[in-house]
Write a protein that holds these residues in place. Structure first.
Motif: not given
Length: 105
Positions: A8-9, A13-15, A72-74, A78-79
């Motif tokens: 996810a991180l 970062c790529s975005i 937000e979806k990511i 994750i949660e």
């Protein structure tokens, strides 16, 4: 759990990196006309001026909103995965306790 967080991180970062690269490419202002950093995105963008800048701004806003929704979806994913991991850890702990009881008998 760390694998999901790392993925996810990396996505986040790529975005951010691609957005920064797009904005700092040194070609000029977006919407400033063809050959000036505005690109050939249609007759309005090619003409440049206020209309081209407005169109470029609308496009940037669209992609900004889209990226924010993706982030937000990511975060929600994750949660959800964290909760699933905690649930699995609890089940494993219970199974180990039951196995220890069986072995001790």
């Amino acid at each position: 759990m760390n694998v999901y967080l790392a993925k996810a991180l990396k996505s986040l970062c790529s975005i951010n990196t691609s957005a920064m690269r797009f904005k700092s490419n040194g070609l000029g202002n977006l919407g400033s006309g063809a050959g000036k950093g505005g690109g050939g995105g249609g007759s309005i963008r090619e003409a440049g001026g206020a209309m081209g800048e407005r169109e470029a701004a609308n496009e940037e806003e669209y992609f900004y909103i889209q990226q924010r929704q993706q982030v937000e979806k990511i975060k929600k994913d994750i949660e959800f995965r964290k909760a699933e991991i905690e649930k699995n850890i609890d089940e494993i702990t219970k199974a180990k306790a039951e196995l220890d009881k069986i072995i001790d008998k």
